[in-house]
Design a protein around this motif. Structure first.
Motif, short mmCIF file in Angstrom:
data_model
loop_
_atom_site.label_atom_id
_atom_site.label_comp_id
_atom_site.label_asym_id
_atom_site.label_seq_id
_atom_site.Cartn_x
_atom_site.Cartn_y
_atom_site.Cartn_z
N LEU A 2 0.83 -1.20 0.00
CA LEU A 2 0.00 0.00 0.00
C LEU A 2 0.87 1.25 0.00
O LEU A 2 1.98 1.26 0.52
CB LEU A 2 -0.89 0.03 1.25
CG LEU A 2 -1.83 -1.14 1.49
CD1 LEU A 2 -2.62 -0.89 2.77
CD2 LEU A 2 -2.76 -1.34 0.31
N GLU A 14 3.97 1.22 2.62
CA GLU A 14 3.38 0.52 3.77
C GLU A 14 4.43 0.00 4.76
O GLU A 14 4.16 -0.10 5.96
CB GLU A 14 2.55 -0.66 3.22
CG GLU A 14 1.84 -1.48 4.26
CD GLU A 14 1.49 -2.88 3.73
OE1 GLU A 14 1.24 -3.01 2.53
OE2 GLU A 14 1.49 -3.82 4.52
N MET A 15 5.62 -0.33 4.25
CA MET A 15 6.67 -0.88 5.13
C MET A 15 7.00 0.04 6.29
O MET A 15 7.53 -0.38 7.31
CB MET A 15 7.95 -1.13 4.32
CG MET A 15 7.81 -2.13 3.22
SD MET A 15 7.98 -3.82 3.79
CE MET A 15 9.75 -4.03 3.67
N PHE A 17 4.89 1.61 8.05
CA PHE A 17 3.74 1.74 8.96
C PHE A 17 3.45 0.44 9.68
O PHE A 17 3.82 -0.64 9.23
CB PHE A 17 2.48 2.13 8.17
CG PHE A 17 2.60 3.48 7.49
CD1 PHE A 17 2.12 4.61 8.12
CD2 PHE A 17 3.17 3.59 6.23
CE1 PHE A 17 2.20 5.85 7.51
CE2 PHE A 17 3.26 4.83 5.62
CZ PHE A 17 2.78 5.96 6.25
N ARG A 18 2.77 0.57 10.80
CA ARG A 18 2.27 -0.58 11.53
C ARG A 18 0.76 -0.43 11.67
O ARG A 18 0.28 0.61 12.13
CB ARG A 18 2.93 -0.65 12.91
CG ARG A 18 2.56 -1.85 13.75
CD ARG A 18 3.05 -3.19 13.18
NE ARG A 18 4.48 -3.23 12.94
CZ ARG A 18 5.40 -3.51 13.87
NH1 ARG A 18 5.03 -3.75 15.10
NH2 ARG A 18 6.67 -3.55 13.56
N HIS A 19 0.04 -1.46 11.20
CA HIS A 19 -1.42 -1.44 11.33
C HIS A 19 -1.79 -1.58 12.81
O HIS A 19 -1.17 -2.36 13.53
CB HIS A 19 -2.00 -2.61 10.54
CG HIS A 19 -3.49 -2.63 10.44
ND1 HIS A 19 -4.27 -3.52 11.13
CD2 HIS A 19 -4.35 -1.84 9.76
CE1 HIS A 19 -5.54 -3.29 10.86
NE2 HIS A 19 -5.62 -2.28 10.02
N GLU A 22 -8.88 -1.71 14.41
CA GLU A 22 -10.07 -0.91 14.14
C GLU A 22 -10.00 0.43 14.90
O GLU A 22 -9.56 0.47 16.05
CB GLU A 22 -11.31 -1.69 14.57
CG GLU A 22 -12.61 -1.02 14.19
CD GLU A 22 -13.83 -1.91 14.43
OE1 GLU A 22 -13.67 -3.07 14.82
OE2 GLU A 22 -14.94 -1.41 14.22
N TRP A 57 -3.50 3.49 12.02
CA TRP A 57 -2.16 3.12 11.57
C TRP A 57 -1.18 3.93 12.40
O TRP A 57 -1.49 5.01 12.89
CB TRP A 57 -1.96 3.45 10.09
CG TRP A 57 -2.67 2.51 9.15
CD1 TRP A 57 -3.97 2.58 8.77
CD2 TRP A 57 -2.11 1.38 8.48
NE1 TRP A 57 -4.27 1.56 7.90
CE2 TRP A 57 -3.14 0.81 7.70
CE3 TRP A 57 -0.84 0.80 8.44
CZ2 TRP A 57 -2.95 -0.32 6.91
CZ3 TRP A 57 -0.65 -0.32 7.64
CH2 TRP A 57 -1.70 -0.88 6.89
N ARG A 71 -10.40 2.61 4.69
CA ARG A 71 -9.93 1.72 3.62
C ARG A 71 -11.04 0.74 3.28
O ARG A 71 -11.80 0.32 4.14
CB ARG A 71 -8.69 0.95 4.08
CG ARG A 71 -8.09 -0.02 3.05
CD ARG A 71 -6.79 -0.64 3.59
NE ARG A 71 -7.00 -1.31 4.85
CZ ARG A 71 -7.39 -2.58 4.97
NH1 ARG A 71 -7.54 -3.32 3.90
NH2 ARG A 71 -7.61 -3.11 6.15
#
Lengths: 88, 420
Positions: A2, A14-15, A17-19, A22, A57, A71
Protein backbone atom coordinates in the motif's frame (compact mmCIF):
# COMPACT_ATOMS: atom_id res chain seq x y z
CA UNK A 1 2.24 -2.87 -1.02
CA UNK A 2 0.00 0.00 0.00
CA UNK A 3 0.92 3.63 -0.48
CA UNK A 4 -0.29 5.35 2.66
CA UNK A 5 -0.59 9.10 3.11
CA UNK A 6 0.55 9.97 6.62
CA UNK A 7 -1.35 13.15 7.60
CA UNK A 8 1.94 14.64 8.79
CA UNK A 9 4.56 13.20 6.41
CA UNK A 10 2.68 12.58 3.15
CA UNK A 11 2.60 9.42 1.01
CA UNK A 12 4.98 6.66 2.15
CA UNK A 13 5.25 2.90 1.49
CA UNK A 14 3.38 0.52 3.77
CA UNK A 15 6.67 -0.88 5.13
CA UNK A 16 7.06 2.30 7.20
CA UNK A 17 3.74 1.74 8.96
CA UNK A 18 2.27 -0.58 11.53
CA UNK A 19 -1.42 -1.44 11.33
CA UNK A 20 -3.09 -0.82 14.69
CA UNK A 21 -6.57 -2.28 14.35
CA UNK A 22 -10.07 -0.91 14.14
CA UNK A 23 -10.44 2.84 14.86
CA UNK A 24 -12.94 4.73 16.99
CA UNK A 25 -13.34 2.05 19.68
CA UNK A 26 -13.99 4.09 22.81
CA UNK A 27 -12.59 2.65 26.03
CA UNK A 28 -15.26 2.63 28.74
CA UNK A 29 -14.63 5.64 30.97
CA UNK A 30 -14.89 3.55 34.13
CA UNK A 31 -13.85 -0.05 33.36
CA UNK A 32 -14.80 -1.23 36.85
CA UNK A 33 -18.36 -0.07 36.29
CA UNK A 34 -19.10 -2.05 33.12
CA UNK A 35 -20.13 -5.71 32.97
CA UNK A 36 -17.68 -8.46 31.97
CA UNK A 37 -19.56 -8.85 28.69
CA UNK A 38 -19.29 -5.14 27.88
CA UNK A 39 -15.59 -5.14 28.74
CA UNK A 40 -15.00 -8.23 26.57
CA UNK A 41 -16.89 -6.54 23.74
CA UNK A 42 -14.61 -3.52 24.00
CA UNK A 43 -11.46 -5.64 24.16
CA UNK A 44 -12.21 -8.28 21.55
CA UNK A 45 -15.26 -7.77 19.35
CA UNK A 46 -14.53 -6.17 15.99
CA UNK A 47 -16.78 -5.17 13.11
CA UNK A 48 -14.44 -6.83 10.55
CA UNK A 49 -16.52 -5.59 7.59
CA UNK A 50 -16.19 -6.44 3.92
CA UNK A 51 -16.28 -2.86 2.73
CA UNK A 52 -15.31 0.52 4.18
CA UNK A 53 -13.26 0.15 7.36
CA UNK A 54 -12.04 2.86 9.73
CA UNK A 55 -8.69 1.78 11.13
CA UNK A 56 -5.67 3.08 12.96
CA UNK A 57 -2.16 3.12 11.57
CA UNK A 58 1.09 4.17 13.17
CA UNK A 59 3.89 5.72 11.11
CA UNK A 60 6.38 3.61 13.04
CA UNK A 61 9.45 4.21 10.88
CA UNK A 62 8.62 7.86 10.30
CA UNK A 63 7.09 10.39 12.63
CA UNK A 64 5.95 7.63 14.99
CA UNK A 65 2.45 9.06 15.31
CA UNK A 66 -0.92 7.32 15.17
CA UNK A 67 -3.58 8.39 12.68
CA UNK A 68 -6.77 7.02 11.19
CA UNK A 69 -7.53 5.77 7.70
CA UNK A 70 -10.63 4.72 5.84
CA UNK A 71 -9.93 1.72 3.62
CA UNK A 72 -12.12 -0.61 1.57
CA UNK A 73 -11.28 -4.15 2.69
CA UNK A 74 -12.12 -5.81 -0.63
CA UNK A 75 -10.02 -3.51 -2.82
CA UNK A 76 -7.60 -2.26 -0.10
CA UNK A 77 -8.06 1.25 -1.57
CA UNK A 78 -7.53 3.95 1.05
CA UNK A 79 -10.03 6.76 0.51
CA UNK A 80 -8.94 9.04 3.36
CA UNK A 81 -6.39 9.45 6.11
CA UNK A 82 -6.97 11.84 8.98
CA UNK A 83 -5.49 12.89 12.28
CA UNK A 84 -6.89 11.66 15.61
CA UNK A 85 -9.85 13.76 16.64
CA UNK A 86 -10.63 14.83 13.08
CA UNK A 87 -13.52 13.63 10.95
CA UNK A 88 -12.62 11.56 7.85
CA UNK B 1 -25.17 -43.66 -4.63
CA UNK B 2 -21.56 -43.18 -5.68
CA UNK B 3 -19.43 -46.18 -6.51
CA UNK B 4 -17.59 -47.76 -3.64
CA UNK B 5 -13.89 -47.69 -4.46
CA UNK B 6 -12.17 -51.06 -4.31
CA UNK B 7 -9.91 -53.21 -6.40
CA UNK B 8 -12.99 -54.98 -7.77
CA UNK B 9 -14.77 -51.79 -8.90
CA UNK B 10 -11.54 -50.53 -10.44
CA UNK B 11 -11.06 -53.77 -12.34
CA UNK B 12 -14.69 -53.79 -13.48
CA UNK B 13 -14.49 -50.22 -14.77
CA UNK B 14 -11.17 -50.93 -16.48
CA UNK B 15 -12.93 -53.65 -18.46
CA UNK B 16 -15.74 -51.35 -19.61
CA UNK B 17 -13.81 -48.21 -20.54
CA UNK B 18 -14.53 -46.49 -17.22
CA UNK B 19 -18.06 -45.73 -18.39
CA UNK B 20 -19.70 -46.61 -15.09
CA UNK B 21 -18.26 -44.01 -12.72
CA UNK B 22 -20.90 -41.73 -11.24
CA UNK B 23 -20.51 -38.26 -9.73
CA UNK B 24 -18.92 -38.56 -6.31
CA UNK B 25 -21.57 -36.58 -4.53
CA UNK B 26 -25.10 -35.41 -5.25
CA UNK B 27 -25.26 -31.66 -5.79
CA UNK B 28 -29.00 -30.91 -6.02
CA UNK B 29 -29.85 -27.78 -8.00
CA UNK B 30 -32.73 -26.93 -5.66
CA UNK B 31 -32.80 -27.30 -1.88
CA UNK B 32 -35.59 -29.01 0.06
CA UNK B 33 -37.92 -26.46 1.70
CA UNK B 34 -36.73 -27.47 5.18
CA UNK B 35 -33.92 -29.31 6.93
CA UNK B 36 -33.37 -30.28 10.56
CA UNK B 37 -29.79 -28.98 10.44
CA UNK B 38 -28.19 -26.61 7.95
CA UNK B 39 -24.41 -26.26 7.85
CA UNK B 40 -23.36 -22.91 6.40
CA UNK B 41 -20.05 -23.40 4.65
CA UNK B 42 -18.90 -26.30 2.47
CA UNK B 43 -15.23 -26.31 3.33
CA UNK B 44 -13.50 -29.24 4.97
CA UNK B 45 -14.75 -28.38 8.45
CA UNK B 46 -18.36 -27.92 7.31
CA UNK B 47 -18.40 -31.12 5.27
CA UNK B 48 -16.78 -33.07 8.10
CA UNK B 49 -19.41 -31.68 10.49
CA UNK B 50 -22.21 -32.84 8.18
CA UNK B 51 -20.58 -36.24 7.73
CA UNK B 52 -20.23 -36.93 11.47
CA UNK B 53 -23.74 -35.57 12.13
CA UNK B 54 -25.15 -38.02 9.61
CA UNK B 55 -22.97 -40.92 10.69
CA UNK B 56 -22.88 -40.67 14.48
CA UNK B 57 -25.98 -38.69 15.42
CA UNK B 58 -29.41 -39.53 14.09
CA UNK B 59 -30.58 -36.00 13.49
CA UNK B 60 -32.75 -36.12 10.38
CA UNK B 61 -32.25 -34.11 7.22
CA UNK B 62 -28.99 -32.24 6.81
CA UNK B 63 -27.85 -29.74 4.17
CA UNK B 64 -24.49 -28.08 3.54
CA UNK B 65 -24.73 -24.66 1.84
CA UNK B 66 -21.64 -23.54 -0.09
CA UNK B 67 -21.56 -20.17 -1.83
CA UNK B 68 -18.93 -21.36 -4.32
CA UNK B 69 -18.01 -24.93 -5.12
CA UNK B 70 -16.64 -27.83 -3.08
CA UNK B 71 -12.88 -27.57 -2.75
CA UNK B 72 -12.83 -23.98 -4.06
CA UNK B 73 -12.05 -22.22 -0.79
CA UNK B 74 -9.33 -22.38 1.83
CA UNK B 75 -9.59 -26.17 2.04
CA UNK B 76 -8.18 -26.41 -1.47
CA UNK B 77 -5.56 -23.68 -1.11
CA UNK B 78 -3.66 -24.35 2.09
CA UNK B 79 -0.26 -25.88 2.78
CA UNK B 80 -1.78 -29.13 4.14
CA UNK B 81 0.38 -29.45 7.24
CA UNK B 82 -0.95 -31.72 9.98
CA UNK B 83 0.44 -31.73 13.54
CA UNK B 84 -0.79 -31.61 17.13
CA UNK B 85 2.25 -30.28 19.04
CA UNK B 86 0.39 -27.34 20.62
CA UNK B 87 1.43 -26.05 24.01
CA UNK B 88 -1.72 -26.06 26.12
CA UNK B 89 -3.55 -29.26 27.12
CA UNK B 90 -6.86 -28.02 25.67
CA UNK B 91 -5.24 -27.44 22.26
CA UNK B 92 -3.21 -30.65 22.33
CA UNK B 93 -6.41 -32.60 23.07
CA UNK B 94 -8.26 -30.96 20.19
CA UNK B 95 -5.53 -31.26 17.57
CA UNK B 96 -4.48 -34.74 18.64
CA UNK B 97 -8.09 -35.86 18.38
CA UNK B 98 -7.81 -34.71 14.76
CA UNK B 99 -4.51 -36.50 14.15
CA UNK B 100 -5.99 -39.75 15.46
CA UNK B 101 -8.88 -39.36 13.01
CA UNK B 102 -6.46 -38.51 10.18
CA UNK B 103 -4.69 -41.80 10.79
CA UNK B 104 -7.78 -43.81 9.84
CA UNK B 105 -9.47 -41.31 7.54
CA UNK B 106 -8.83 -42.89 4.14
CA UNK B 107 -10.39 -46.16 5.29
CA UNK B 108 -13.20 -44.35 7.11
CA UNK B 109 -14.20 -42.38 4.00
CA UNK B 110 -13.28 -45.06 1.42
CA UNK B 111 -11.32 -42.26 -0.20
CA UNK B 112 -7.57 -41.84 -0.39
CA UNK B 113 -6.81 -38.56 1.38
CA UNK B 114 -3.08 -39.35 1.00
CA UNK B 115 -2.32 -38.75 4.67
CA UNK B 116 1.44 -38.94 4.89
CA UNK B 117 2.83 -38.81 8.44
CA UNK B 118 6.32 -37.91 7.30
CA UNK B 119 7.23 -35.88 10.38
CA UNK B 120 7.05 -32.18 11.21
CA UNK B 121 10.35 -30.64 12.27
CA UNK B 122 10.29 -27.25 14.01
CA UNK B 123 13.63 -25.50 14.08
CA UNK B 124 15.26 -23.47 16.84
CA UNK B 125 17.61 -20.62 15.98
CA UNK B 126 18.35 -19.08 19.37
CA UNK B 127 18.41 -19.81 23.06
CA UNK B 128 14.83 -18.62 23.45
CA UNK B 129 13.70 -20.95 20.66
CA UNK B 130 15.52 -23.87 22.26
CA UNK B 131 13.85 -23.27 25.62
CA UNK B 132 10.44 -22.67 24.04
CA UNK B 133 10.55 -25.76 21.82
CA UNK B 134 11.84 -27.96 24.66
CA UNK B 135 8.95 -26.70 26.77
CA UNK B 136 6.63 -27.77 23.97
CA UNK B 137 8.29 -31.19 23.83
CA UNK B 138 7.80 -31.72 27.58
CA UNK B 139 4.25 -30.32 27.61
CA UNK B 140 3.28 -32.51 24.66
CA UNK B 141 4.73 -35.67 26.17
CA UNK B 142 2.82 -35.00 29.40
CA UNK B 143 -0.34 -34.61 27.31
CA UNK B 144 0.32 -37.89 25.51
CA UNK B 145 1.34 -36.24 22.24
CA UNK B 146 4.57 -37.41 20.59
CA UNK B 147 7.29 -34.80 20.25
CA UNK B 148 11.03 -35.17 20.61
CA UNK B 149 14.09 -32.94 20.70
CA UNK B 150 16.76 -33.36 18.03
CA UNK B 151 20.29 -31.93 18.11
CA UNK B 152 21.44 -30.15 14.91
CA UNK B 153 23.17 -33.22 13.46
CA UNK B 154 20.02 -35.28 14.02
CA UNK B 155 17.96 -32.53 12.33
CA UNK B 156 20.30 -32.73 9.35
CA UNK B 157 19.99 -36.52 9.23
CA UNK B 158 16.20 -36.25 9.29
CA UNK B 159 16.06 -33.39 6.78
CA UNK B 160 19.18 -33.54 4.55
CA UNK B 161 18.64 -30.25 2.64
CA UNK B 162 18.96 -28.34 5.93
CA UNK B 163 22.06 -26.17 6.38
CA UNK B 164 23.29 -26.58 9.96
CA UNK B 165 26.53 -24.68 9.53
CA UNK B 166 27.16 -22.22 12.38
CA UNK B 167 28.08 -19.52 9.84
CA UNK B 168 24.55 -18.67 8.67
CA UNK B 169 22.74 -15.66 10.07
CA UNK B 170 20.34 -17.72 12.23
CA UNK B 171 22.13 -21.03 12.81
CA UNK B 172 20.08 -24.13 13.58
CA UNK B 173 20.48 -25.03 17.27
CA UNK B 174 18.15 -28.01 17.19
CA UNK B 175 14.57 -28.92 16.46
CA UNK B 176 11.41 -30.46 17.84
CA UNK B 177 10.13 -33.36 15.77
CA UNK B 178 6.62 -34.73 15.77
CA UNK B 179 6.87 -37.94 13.78
CA UNK B 180 3.08 -38.46 13.59
CA UNK B 181 2.70 -35.09 11.87
CA UNK B 182 2.77 -34.71 8.12
CA UNK B 183 0.61 -33.69 5.19
CA UNK B 184 -2.52 -34.83 3.35
CA UNK B 185 -4.03 -34.10 -0.06
CA UNK B 186 -6.32 -31.12 0.63
CA UNK B 187 -8.75 -31.49 -2.29
CA UNK B 188 -9.19 -35.16 -1.49
CA UNK B 189 -10.23 -34.24 2.05
CA UNK B 190 -13.01 -31.97 0.75
CA UNK B 191 -14.09 -34.43 -1.94
CA UNK B 192 -13.88 -37.44 0.36
CA UNK B 193 -16.02 -35.85 3.06
CA UNK B 194 -18.49 -34.51 0.46
CA UNK B 195 -18.81 -37.95 -1.10
CA UNK B 196 -19.17 -39.76 2.23
CA UNK B 197 -21.69 -37.21 3.58
CA UNK B 198 -23.70 -37.32 0.37
CA UNK B 199 -23.83 -41.12 0.54
CA UNK B 200 -25.38 -40.77 4.01
CA UNK B 201 -28.12 -38.52 2.62
CA UNK B 202 -26.66 -35.05 3.20
CA UNK B 203 -27.70 -32.51 0.53
CA UNK B 204 -24.69 -30.53 -0.68
CA UNK B 205 -25.88 -27.29 -2.26
CA UNK B 206 -23.18 -25.56 -4.25
CA UNK B 207 -23.49 -22.00 -5.59
CA UNK B 208 -25.90 -21.33 -2.74
CA UNK B 209 -24.97 -18.16 -0.87
CA UNK B 210 -26.66 -17.27 2.40
CA UNK B 211 -27.90 -13.68 2.42
CA UNK B 212 -29.85 -13.59 5.68
CA UNK B 213 -30.73 -15.50 8.83
CA UNK B 214 -34.42 -15.74 9.75
CA UNK B 215 -35.31 -15.74 13.44
CA UNK B 216 -38.40 -16.31 15.50
CA UNK B 217 -39.75 -12.86 16.45
CA UNK B 218 -40.55 -13.99 20.02
CA UNK B 219 -37.73 -16.22 21.29
CA UNK B 220 -35.11 -15.14 18.75
CA UNK B 221 -34.35 -18.72 17.72
CA UNK B 222 -33.06 -19.42 14.22
CA UNK B 223 -35.88 -20.59 11.94
CA UNK B 224 -34.18 -20.59 8.56
CA UNK B 225 -31.84 -18.92 6.11
CA UNK B 226 -32.35 -16.70 3.09
CA UNK B 227 -30.19 -17.91 0.22
CA UNK B 228 -29.54 -17.25 -3.44
CA UNK B 229 -31.70 -20.36 -4.01
CA UNK B 230 -34.60 -19.16 -1.89
CA UNK B 231 -35.68 -19.49 1.73
CA UNK B 232 -34.70 -22.67 3.56
CA UNK B 233 -36.24 -23.51 6.93
CA UNK B 234 -34.07 -25.21 9.51
CA UNK B 235 -34.12 -26.28 13.13
CA UNK B 236 -30.44 -25.65 13.81
CA UNK B 237 -27.84 -23.66 11.92
CA UNK B 238 -24.12 -24.40 12.16
CA UNK B 239 -21.89 -21.62 10.82
CA UNK B 240 -18.52 -22.84 9.51
CA UNK B 241 -17.64 -19.93 7.26
CA UNK B 242 -13.92 -19.30 8.02
CA UNK B 243 -12.91 -15.81 6.85
CA UNK B 244 -16.52 -14.78 6.22
CA UNK B 245 -17.78 -15.70 9.71
CA UNK B 246 -18.03 -12.09 10.94
CA UNK B 247 -20.24 -11.24 7.94
CA UNK B 248 -22.54 -14.22 8.49
CA UNK B 249 -22.85 -13.75 12.24
CA UNK B 250 -23.70 -10.09 11.67
CA UNK B 251 -26.83 -11.35 9.87
CA UNK B 252 -27.90 -12.74 13.25
CA UNK B 253 -26.94 -9.51 15.00
CA UNK B 254 -23.79 -10.87 16.63
CA UNK B 255 -20.39 -9.19 16.74
CA UNK B 256 -17.52 -11.66 16.78
CA UNK B 257 -14.02 -11.50 18.31
CA UNK B 258 -12.55 -12.07 14.86
CA UNK B 259 -10.48 -10.26 12.28
CA UNK B 260 -9.97 -11.54 8.73
CA UNK B 261 -6.55 -11.42 7.12
CA UNK B 262 -5.08 -12.59 3.80
CA UNK B 263 -2.72 -15.54 4.26
CA UNK B 264 -0.45 -16.46 1.38
CA UNK B 265 1.13 -19.64 0.10
CA UNK B 266 3.19 -20.46 -2.95
CA UNK B 267 4.52 -23.45 -4.84
CA UNK B 268 7.68 -23.97 -6.85
CA UNK B 269 8.28 -25.74 -10.10
CA UNK B 270 8.14 -29.52 -9.60
CA UNK B 271 11.40 -31.37 -8.96
CA UNK B 272 12.32 -34.93 -8.03
CA UNK B 273 11.84 -35.93 -4.38
CA UNK B 274 14.38 -33.98 -2.33
CA UNK B 275 12.51 -32.98 0.80
CA UNK B 276 11.39 -35.86 3.02
CA UNK B 277 9.52 -34.07 5.80
CA UNK B 278 7.76 -30.87 6.79
CA UNK B 279 10.15 -28.23 8.15
CA UNK B 280 9.08 -25.10 9.97
CA UNK B 281 10.90 -22.23 11.56
CA UNK B 282 8.97 -19.72 13.60
CA UNK B 283 11.81 -17.29 14.19
CA UNK B 284 12.66 -16.61 10.57
CA UNK B 285 9.25 -17.63 9.25
CA UNK B 286 9.76 -20.51 6.87
CA UNK B 287 7.64 -23.51 6.37
CA UNK B 288 7.99 -25.93 3.57
CA UNK B 289 7.18 -29.43 2.42
CA UNK B 290 7.24 -31.18 -0.95
CA UNK B 291 4.03 -32.36 -2.56
CA UNK B 292 3.72 -35.72 -4.27
CA UNK B 293 3.75 -33.84 -7.58
CA UNK B 294 7.22 -32.57 -6.67
CA UNK B 295 6.43 -28.95 -5.98
CA UNK B 296 7.75 -27.29 -2.87
CA UNK B 297 4.71 -26.05 -0.94
CA UNK B 298 5.60 -22.95 1.03
CA UNK B 299 3.50 -21.12 3.56
CA UNK B 300 3.96 -17.39 3.98
CA UNK B 301 2.52 -15.11 6.64
CA UNK B 302 -0.53 -12.94 6.92
CA UNK B 303 -0.58 -9.32 5.90
CA UNK B 304 -0.57 -6.82 8.73
CA UNK B 305 -3.99 -5.35 7.90
CA UNK B 306 -7.43 -6.95 7.73
CA UNK B 307 -8.66 -7.61 4.22
CA UNK B 308 -10.98 -9.74 2.12
CA UNK B 309 -8.99 -9.16 -1.07
CA UNK B 310 -7.69 -12.79 -1.35
CA UNK B 311 -4.35 -11.31 -2.39
CA UNK B 312 -1.40 -10.60 -0.17
CA UNK B 313 1.63 -8.39 -0.54
CA UNK B 314 4.84 -9.46 -2.21
CA UNK B 315 7.05 -8.40 0.70
CA UNK B 316 5.40 -11.15 2.78
CA UNK B 317 6.42 -13.76 0.20
CA UNK B 318 9.90 -12.28 -0.07
CA UNK B 319 10.39 -12.51 3.69
CA UNK B 320 9.56 -16.24 3.66
CA UNK B 321 11.65 -17.01 0.59
CA UNK B 322 14.67 -15.26 2.09
CA UNK B 323 14.39 -17.51 5.13
CA UNK B 324 14.03 -20.65 3.01
CA UNK B 325 17.04 -19.76 0.86
CA UNK B 326 19.05 -19.21 4.03
CA UNK B 327 18.40 -22.55 5.71
CA UNK B 328 17.90 -24.63 2.55
CA UNK B 329 20.57 -23.26 0.16
CA UNK B 330 19.86 -25.97 -2.45
CA UNK B 331 16.62 -24.12 -3.26
CA UNK B 332 18.23 -20.76 -4.07
CA UNK B 333 17.84 -21.13 -7.84
CA UNK B 334 14.41 -22.65 -7.72
CA UNK B 335 11.61 -20.85 -9.55
CA UNK B 336 8.23 -20.30 -8.02
CA UNK B 337 5.22 -21.27 -10.14
CA UNK B 338 2.44 -19.40 -8.43
CA UNK B 339 1.37 -17.69 -5.24
CA UNK B 340 -2.11 -17.08 -3.89
CA UNK B 341 -3.97 -15.78 -0.88
CA UNK B 342 -6.92 -16.95 1.19
CA UNK B 343 -8.86 -15.15 3.90
CA UNK B 344 -8.44 -16.51 7.42
CA UNK B 345 -10.35 -15.48 10.53
CA UNK B 346 -8.10 -14.87 13.50
CA UNK B 347 -9.16 -14.77 17.16
CA UNK B 348 -7.44 -12.67 19.86
CA UNK B 349 -5.88 -15.78 21.48
CA UNK B 350 -5.19 -17.63 18.21
CA UNK B 351 -7.37 -20.55 19.30
CA UNK B 352 -10.57 -21.53 17.49
CA UNK B 353 -14.13 -20.92 18.65
CA UNK B 354 -16.40 -24.00 18.68
CA UNK B 355 -19.77 -23.99 20.36
CA UNK B 356 -23.14 -22.50 21.06
CA UNK B 357 -24.02 -18.80 20.79
CA UNK B 358 -26.46 -16.46 22.55
CA UNK B 359 -28.94 -17.09 19.70
CA UNK B 360 -30.95 -20.32 20.20
CA UNK B 361 -30.33 -22.80 17.40
CA UNK B 362 -27.21 -21.00 16.16
CA UNK B 363 -23.83 -22.74 16.49
CA UNK B 364 -20.45 -21.55 15.33
CA UNK B 365 -17.11 -23.13 14.44
CA UNK B 366 -14.57 -20.50 13.42
CA UNK B 367 -11.38 -18.70 14.30
CA UNK B 368 -9.01 -21.39 13.04
CA UNK B 369 -6.79 -18.61 11.78
CA UNK B 370 -3.75 -19.71 9.85
CA UNK B 371 -3.89 -23.40 10.76
CA UNK B 372 -7.31 -24.96 10.41
CA UNK B 373 -6.63 -27.67 7.84
CA UNK B 374 -4.84 -29.92 10.31
CA UNK B 375 -7.92 -29.97 12.54
CA UNK B 376 -10.50 -30.78 9.85
CA UNK B 377 -11.63 -34.24 11.06
CA UNK B 378 -11.47 -33.39 14.76
CA UNK B 379 -13.18 -30.04 14.29
CA UNK B 380 -16.04 -31.62 12.36
CA UNK B 381 -16.32 -34.45 14.84
CA UNK B 382 -16.61 -32.33 17.99
CA UNK B 383 -18.76 -29.68 16.30
CA UNK B 384 -21.21 -32.33 15.09
CA UNK B 385 -21.59 -33.59 18.65
CA UNK B 386 -22.00 -30.02 19.90
CA UNK B 387 -24.82 -29.32 17.43
CA UNK B 388 -26.54 -32.68 17.91
CA UNK B 389 -26.59 -32.46 21.73
CA UNK B 390 -26.95 -28.65 21.95
CA UNK B 391 -24.08 -28.65 24.43
CA UNK B 392 -20.32 -28.57 23.86
CA UNK B 393 -18.43 -31.80 23.26
CA UNK B 394 -15.92 -32.20 26.15
CA UNK B 395 -12.96 -31.50 23.83
CA UNK B 396 -14.72 -28.44 22.38
CA UNK B 397 -15.91 -27.05 25.72
CA UNK B 398 -12.79 -24.94 26.49
CA UNK B 399 -13.11 -23.30 23.05
CA UNK B 400 -16.48 -21.67 23.78
CA UNK B 401 -17.29 -18.16 22.65
CA UNK B 402 -17.73 -16.96 26.24
CA UNK B 403 -14.10 -17.59 27.13
CA UNK B 404 -13.47 -13.99 26.11
CA UNK B 405 -15.92 -12.86 28.79
CA UNK B 406 -14.73 -15.23 31.52
CA UNK B 407 -11.09 -14.62 30.68
CA UNK B 408 -10.27 -18.32 30.29
CA UNK B 409 -8.54 -17.72 26.97
CA UNK B 410 -6.27 -20.38 25.45
CA UNK B 411 -3.41 -18.17 24.48
CA UNK B 412 -1.68 -20.03 21.69
CA UNK B 413 -0.69 -16.65 20.22
CA UNK B 414 2.78 -16.96 21.66
CA UNK B 415 2.74 -20.72 21.31
CA UNK B 416 1.78 -20.93 17.63
CA UNK B 417 4.36 -22.50 15.42
CA UNK B 418 4.74 -19.37 13.36
CA UNK B 419 4.47 -15.83 14.62
CA UNK B 420 2.07 -13.86 12.44
Amino acid sequence: MLLIACPWCGPRPEMEFRHAGEAHLARPADPAAVSDAAWAAYLYERSNPRGEHAERWRHLHGCGRFFNARRHTLTDRISATYKPGEAP
Amino acid sequence: MPNRFSFLTLAREALRSHAGWRPQWRSPERPQPAYDIVILGGGGHGLATAYYLAKEHRVGRIAVLEKGWIGGGNTGRNTTIIRSNYLFPESAALYDHAVRLWEGLSAELNYNVMFSPRGVLMLAHGEHDVQSLKRHVHANRLAGVDNEWLAPAACKAFCPPLDISPAIRYPVLGGALQRRGGVARHDAVAWGYARAASALGVDILENCEVTGIARDPRGGAVTGVETSKGHIRCGKLGVVAAGSTSLVMAMAGLRMPLESFPLQALVSEPVKPVFPCVAMSNTIHAYVSQSDKGELVIGAGTDQYTSYSQAGNVQILEHTLEAICEIFPIFRRMRMLRAWGGIVDVTPDRSPIIGTTSVPGLYVNCGWGTGGFKATPGSGHVFAATIARSEPHPIAAPFSLDRFVTGRVIDEAAAAAVMH
